[in-house]
Scaffold this motif. Structure first.
Motif, mmCIF file in Angstrom:
data_model
loop_
_atom_site.group_PDB
_atom_site.id
_atom_site.type_symbol
_atom_site.label_atom_id
_atom_site.label_comp_id
_atom_site.label_asym_id
_atom_site.label_seq_id
_atom_site.Cartn_x
_atom_site.Cartn_y
_atom_site.Cartn_z
ATOM 1 N N GLU A 147 20.603 4.323 -3.144
ATOM 2 C CA GLU A 147 20.663 2.834 -3.348
ATOM 3 C C GLU A 147 22.126 2.493 -3.451
ATOM 4 O O GLU A 147 22.898 2.419 -4.403
ATOM 5 N N ALA A 188 21.488 4.582 -8.722
ATOM 6 C CA ALA A 188 20.154 4.578 -7.992
ATOM 7 C C ALA A 188 19.012 5.085 -8.701
ATOM 8 O O ALA A 188 17.957 5.279 -7.993
ATOM 9 N N ALA A 238 15.799 2.807 -8.589
ATOM 10 C CA ALA A 238 15.193 2.996 -7.104
ATOM 11 C C ALA A 238 14.639 4.189 -6.798
ATOM 12 O O ALA A 238 13.454 4.479 -6.297
ATOM 13 N N MET A 295 18.419 -5.161 -5.501
ATOM 14 C CA MET A 295 17.093 -5.078 -5.187
ATOM 15 C C MET A 295 16.116 -6.137 -5.647
ATOM 16 O O MET A 295 15.365 -6.693 -4.870
ATOM 17 N N HIS A 299 18.277 -1.400 1.208
ATOM 18 C CA HIS A 299 17.723 -0.643 -0.158
ATOM 19 C C HIS A 299 16.556 0.249 0.416
ATOM 20 O O HIS A 299 15.356 -0.220 0.070
ATOM 21 N N ASP A 319 13.369 1.404 -2.322
ATOM 22 C CA ASP A 319 12.848 0.309 -3.138
ATOM 23 C C ASP A 319 11.513 0.029 -2.436
ATOM 24 O O ASP A 319 11.253 -0.508 -1.450
#
Length: 867
Positions: A120, A344, A347, A485, A516, A519
């Protein structure tokens, strides 16, 4: 200016002001959770560092870089490495998981660019800026706190900021306001103490540090008149910790106070003289702690007792905070070299989540797991280095009460972060940086030694240039870091809801996925957009479904999307298997609301059926309730009874069989199924209710009613039994006895729905007796308990019978207002309301005509022709 002079440059004072603003910024910015906080954080920290180094140069001092800054410097370097795009071969060696994501997910979508280690990157850019800001804050505090007056003022700002935050919470509690200053309501949190901190654990961590520093300032060498405000600040902040109801926060706050007392008593014992007892200040700290706990416990006695009753010791802690730790440790082991990317975790973690959970894990709530997952082994090494540097600083022998208080507060907050993540947000992180900077400042002996050896020093000129350059770099880092995100998800969802052209949606989706890549929700949205086009988009939908399940194997909604796509492609068996997987992943409504109505054969229903017998019972009940599905449901139920034979739910399946046969008017089959239920569960109340229903269907109404009345005497507390008996008594014309039955069970009603049902049954009995006004009164009470369309329509029907057409029309309109827009009954309700309004107008016109005829002096009306 000569070294050692007590004069302070005005630039140092400006740096002190910038640091004070940083300390207050965190609480003002909702504990550091506000999205805009990164920009002023970087700007103020950069200004503080540059001004502090300018002031050092004016004062003839050389800036120091203490060992405690090493973790921050290392974190800054690691964040930068994690953001460098790497070729596939090197990426596969550094981070196999990141390369697998690129090769298996992004490349098939046409996104073939080099990728960084971070899964991320935008979050890592933000973390790069934050860590740089913390480093600049710490170095500025080290320089500013060389002056005793500046150090006192800066720590006083922290102490009184904590007291102000706690006072805000106390003010909200005393005034009964549950929104922040009456303006902001917390949507996803219900903090017991309303302050700018939405998370009570973060509030407790911040106030605990502020209270401990306040105690140290109160015990420092200064006049008593200047010490009591700090003592009061400690009391207020400590009370705020207790009122936060954060169990871990309270425990580690107490730990910090006890640790400070122990250190002070040890120090006094080692330096005692016959004229000066060793226990003085340590005892004062213990008395202050006792006062804090007493005041806070008195103010929050009821809440603390209620909270304590919900705690089951270590087992409660394990279920709440520690239960996900094994999953998070597995995620950390997948990224040993450089981690998954700082920031991160939110995610990347869903790929390693092995148990369904409706909540999103944004942090592990454990500092060790956080650094291990996001920075890998280097992060653990930095953490170990930081602990070693902290212990080395603790072992110095020249600490005063303020330094010991600062170290105690930081130690308590760090241990608290083994069960929380308050240090991930700027409020607590900046406070720790300033407090540690005040402790890590060079003493006079260190300054002289550093001047001779030049170790750990940096010339003021290069230091200013580095600080200014770093601040500029951090501000630039916030530009790619502004992409989040959540914003991407909202943007794509809005474009899909607006039915934008397919090419536009796909281009936007791929663009956002490139930013992203981990995600999963972006892939799910693309799958939903594709499946909405029927068979034409089904294959594309399955592609995005596979990518979503790669990133989040336990994603229930995407299994539902996969099932729809497979149905469009005619692969029905696989589709119903996906429906079942959606249910097992946490979608509790998918089987009954969507899957069951689409099943055509017993084999499809078998594929759909979960292995949990309780779900099979619910599925059978829903299927047999639909007349058009009843034959298929009974055929499937025969298989389900055999499949779940021996399970505790088997009698319930036989009961569904009996009720299904009763609905089909197959009385012999219902009798046989009822006998089987009586054999398996002879003493259950539901069994007796079933027998009464079978007798009633066979025409034995008297026997059924007598059986229910006998059963009610055996089970006077059974609410469902009382409702059934009251209904049967009304059918037999025994309305008064029906109300007696309902009155007897009234004390045992436990929820609003049960009370509304009792009132409805009483209304039915009054209506059967022709007492429409009393029935209307009960129906209005039902509306007050359960204000739904049916409740308002029932009131309208009685008002129409009483010729109150205007009131009835208003009730119908109220019911229509609560009715969903797509409800098929809406047109019928609107026609009913129009008819009532027309009758009301006719009634009013007739009434006006009658008044005109009876009015005195009105001309007589004659049928005789004029002369």
């Amino acid at each position: 200016m000569a070294p050692g002079s007590h004069r302070v440059s005005r630039y140092t004072v400006y740096a002190e002001a910038a640091l004070a603003a940083l300390v207050m910024l965190g609480p003002v910015a909702l504990g550091g959770a506000a999205r805009w906080v990164a920009w002023p954080l970087v700007a103020l920290s950069g200004a503080a560092a540059v001004l502090a180094f300018v002031g050092a140069r004016r004062q003839g001092e050389t800036p120091r870089v203490p060992l405690l800054s090493a973790p921050l410097v290392g974190g800054l370097v690691l964040c930068a490495f994690q953001l460098v795009p790497l070729p596939p071969g090197l990426l596969a060696w550094v981070s196999p998981e990141a390369e697998a994501l690129r090769a298996d997910v992004l490349v098939p979508l046409g996104l073939t660019d080099w990728r960084p280690v971070s899964l991320e990157p935008s979050a890592t850019w933000r973390e790069l800026a934050k860590h740089g800001a913390y480093l600049l804050t710490f170095l500025a505090a080290v320089q500013v706190c060389r002056a005793r007056a500046s150090r006192q003022r800066l720590l006083a700002v922290l102490a009184f900021t904590g007291a102000a935050v706690a006072t805000v919470g106390l003010g909200h509690a005393l005034s009964g306001v549950d929104t922040l200053f009456g303006l902001r309501a917390y949507v996803h949190a219900r903090p017991p103490l309303v302050t700018p901190f939405g998370n009570p654990n973060h509030l407790a961590g911040f106030l605990g540090l502020c209270a401990t520093v306040s105690v140290g300032l109160a015990l420092s060498k200064q006049p008593r008149s200047r010490a009591w405000p700090f003592a009061m600040a400690a009391l207020v902040s400590g009370a705020g910790v207790l009122l936060s109801l954060s169990r871990a926060g309270i425990v580690f706050f107490v730990f910090g106070q006890v640790l400070l007392a122990v250190w002070l008593m040890k120090q006094r014992r080692e330096a005692r003289t016959p004229a000066r007892p060793a226990w003085g200040k340590g005892a004062a700290v213990l008395l202050g702690l006792l006062a804090t706990l007493s005041v806070g416990a008195y103010l929050a006695a009821d809440q603390l007792w209620a909270e304590a009753r919900t705690v089951d010791g270590v087992e409660s802690l394990r279920r709440g905070k520690m239960e996900p730790w094994p999953m998070m440790a597995r995620a950390a082991r997948a990224f040993p070299v450089l981690g998954m990317g700082r920031g991160a975790f939110e995610a990347a973690f869903p790929r390693y989540q092995t148990e369904p959970n409706p909540n999103t894990f944004t942090h592990p709530e454990n500092a060790v797991l956080q650094w291990a997952a996001e920075w890998g082994v280097p992060g653990l090494l930095l953490l170990g280095l930081g602990v070693w540097a902290f212990v080395k600083r603790v072992r110095r022998e020249d600490h005063g009460p303020v330094e010991l208080a600062a170290l105690s507060g930081v130690a308590a907050l760090a241990l608290h972060n083994l069960f929380d993540f308050s240090l991930e947000l700027p409020a607590c992180a900046v406070a720790v940086a300033v407090v540690l900077g005040s402790v890590a400042r060079p003493r006079e002996a260190e300054r002289m030694a550093a001047r001779r050896t030049k170790q750990g020093t940096l010339p003021a000129g290069p230091a200013m240039a580095l600080a200014a350059g770093l601040a500029v770099v951090l501000l630039v880092a916030l530009v790619p870091g502004r992409r989040r995100m959540a914003d991407a998800e909202v943007l794509l969802a809005e474009r899909i809801s607006a039915r934008a052209p397919d090419a536009e949606v796909r281009a936007l989706g791929l663009q956002l996925i490139g930013v992203h890549p981990a995600d999963y929700l972006l892939y799910r949205l693309m799958a939903m957009a594709s499946v909405s086009h029927g068979a034409a988009g089904a294959k594309d939908a399955l592609t995005f479904v596979n990518h979503t399940l790669y990133l989040r194997p336990l994603d229930a909604p995407v299994h539902r999307v996969a099932a729809r796509a497979l149905l469009h492609l005619g692969r029905r068996e696989q589709a119903f298997l996906e429906y079942r997987l959606a249910h097992e992943a946490g979608d509790s409504s998918v089987l009954i609301s969507e899957a069951m109505p689409k099943a055509r054969t017993v084999e499809e229903l078998k594929t759909l059926t979960p292995e949990a017998p309780g779900q099979a019972v619910a599925l059978a009940e829903a299927m047999l309730a639909v007349p058009s599905r009843r034959t298929l449901g009974l055929a499937w139920l025969a298989w389900a009874r055999e499949h779940f034979e021996g399970q505790p739910e088997a009698p319930a399946l036989w009961m569904q069989e009996a009720r299904g046969q009763l609905a089909q008017r197959e009385l012999s089959a219902a009798e046989a199924a009822c006998a089987e239920v009586e054999r398996r569960a002879p003493d259950a109340v539901a069994t007796h209710l079933l027998r009464a229903d079978v007798w009633r269907a066979q025409g034995k109404r008297a026997e059924a009613l007598q059986s229910l009345e006998s059963l009610a005497k055996r089970f006077p507390h059974d609410v469902e039994l009382a409702f059934t008996l009251a209904t049967r008594q009304q059918e037999a014309g025994l309305t008064r006895r029906s109300r007696d039955t309902l009155a007897a069970v009234a004390p045992y009603l436990t929820d609003t729905r049960q009370r509304a049902r009792r009132l409805s049954l009483e209304a039915d009995s009054f209506e059967k007796e022709g007492l429409l006004a009393r029935a209307l009164e009960q129906r209005r009470s039902v509306v007050g308990l359960l204000p739904g369309p049916d409740s308002h329509f029932a009131v309208a029907r009685l008002q129409e019978l009483l010729s109150r057409y205007d009131a009835a029309a208003r009730s119908v309109h109220e019911g229509l207002r609560l009715m969903p827009l797509g409800d098929a009954r809406r047109a019928e309700g609107e026609a009913w309301a129009a008819r009532l309004e027309e009758r009301e107008r006719a009634l009013q016109d007739a009434h006006k005509g009658a008044l005109l005829e009876d009015a005195p002096g009105s001309p007589a009306v004659s049928d005789a022709p004029p002369p």
